[in-house]
Scaffold this motif. Structure first.
Motif: not given
Length: 378
Positions: A101-107, A243-244, A262-264
């Motif tokens: 989940l790289t997009d989630l990490v960056k978010a 959670m992940v 991810g962001v919020v």
């Protein structure tokens, strides 16, 4: 004397309430693990209870880290803060990378930066401003922090621009560029530690000594702090895995994009300890500490956590993580850094500036919420 005594009683009462609140929240740890084991199909319940379980654990990690850093002092204390101060974010990030989940990490990196700058410091300025008409802080130290954040913004813009310019080219050195930028960020952060903790302690606002005297609380033993830190970190690792494992299904069930989660949401949970500490400091007219927590934590995320996750992705992730953030994420980070720079330039703040920072955060959060999934990819 009466005012001081009343203040001490209020602080003691708040300390006791915080302690009982954290203890009561620990009950969500077995609940979240039990739900994940017995009813894993209830993704939303698993996700919500795991979030509620991480909140007190992040608080214990932050409190134990501060206690140890205060006792050890100097470079050891600063290194400890850098390593464990963002333990929750690191653990969540590593487990998400393992799941691909790289997009989630960056978010979550984006959300941690803008959340600390806008939500944390905005709430701190608002709460402190309601008690004190004007609050002052070290303008030089704040300026150093915002300059470091400007560096992180540049480090995010360059890979994004390079990605768009080199799209379609064979053998593009995109990943190599991102990794080398991560090395530069990590080295810069290490040198920043030397600057703030060794060579320029007074200039950077790190020269103040811990409070002592009748109003100071006795320092706990190092052994207890270390045990608390290790136990809370291990518990965060367990609950974060829960959670992940449920985050993708929860986002789908609730109609959220992975970017918004991810962001919020993930970023808010990972920075819960900083939120509480900064607001309490501002309420006691310790604005230097509040802005140090907000800006310093964002700097740690951008210059320490992000590069470390890039390095670890080569080991734990299906494929290495790059530093190509979406256009909206880069704009959000740049606007957040610009906003805090304007607030910090005069060395003082009031409650209206807190409202303004919170308004910017809400606007950006709404943008992430309504951004279509097709446009939120990296």
């Amino acid at each position: 004397m009466r005012t001081r005594a009343a203040g001490l009683r209020l602080r003691l009462r708040m300390h006791v309430l915080r302690r009982y609140f954290l203890l009561s929240m620990l009950g969500f740890i077995p609940v979240s693990v039990g739900l994940a084991y017995w009813t894993p199909e209830h993704h939303v319940a698993v996700f919500v209870t795991s979030i509620l379980a991480i909140l007190p654990l992040a608080g214990y990690i932050g409190h134990a880290t501060e206690e140890l850093a205060e006792q050890l002092g100097g470079g050891v204390g600063g290194l400890l803060n850098a390593t464990f101060g963002n333990a929750a974010e690191l653990i969540i990030g590593v487990l998400a990378l393992r799941e691909g989940l790289t997009d989630l990490v960056k978010a979550s990196i984006t959300g941690s930066i803008i959340g600390n700058l806008l939500l944390v410091f905005g709430a701190s300025a608002l709460v402190g401003g309601l008690r004190y008409p004007v609050q002052h802080f070290n303008r030089t130290a704040a300026g150093l922090g915002t300059t470091m954040l400007l560096l992180s913004t540049i480090a995010l813009v360059v890979p994004a621009v390079f990605h768009r310019l080199s799209r379609g080219l064979p053998n593009s050195p995109e990943l190599k560029l991102d990794t080398e930028i991560a090395v530069v960020l990590f080295i810069t952060y290490c040198l920043g530690l030397v600057f703030t903790l060794r060579t320029h302690r007074d200039v950077s606002g790190m020269g103040a000594q811990p409070e002592s005297g009748a109003g100071a609380q006795p320092s706990p033993s190092k052994k207890r702090s270390v045990l608390t830190l290790l136990a809370a970190t291990a518990a965060v690792a367990v609950v974060s895995e829960v959670m992940v494992s449920s985050v993708q299904a929860t986002a789908r069930d609730l109609g959220f994009t992975q970017l918004f989660v991810g962001v919020v949401i993930v970023a808010f949970i990972g920075n819960a300890a900083e939120h509480y500490s900064a607001i309490v400091m501002a309420a006691h007219d310790k604005m230097d500490a509040a802005i140090s927590i907000a800006v310093g934590s964002s700097t740690q995320i951008a210059l320490f956590v992000a590069p470390v996750l890039v390095f670890l992705s080569y080991v734990v992730a299906p494929q290495p993580m790059d530093l190509v953030f979406s256009t909206f994420e880069i704009v959000a980070i740049a606007l957040s850094v610009l906003s805090i720079a304007f607030i910090a330039h005069d060395g003082e703040t009031h409650w209206m500036e807190g409202v303004q920072l919170l308004a910017v955060y809400v606007i950006l959060a709404l943008g992430f919420f309504f951004l279509p999934a097709s446009l939120s990819g990296h």
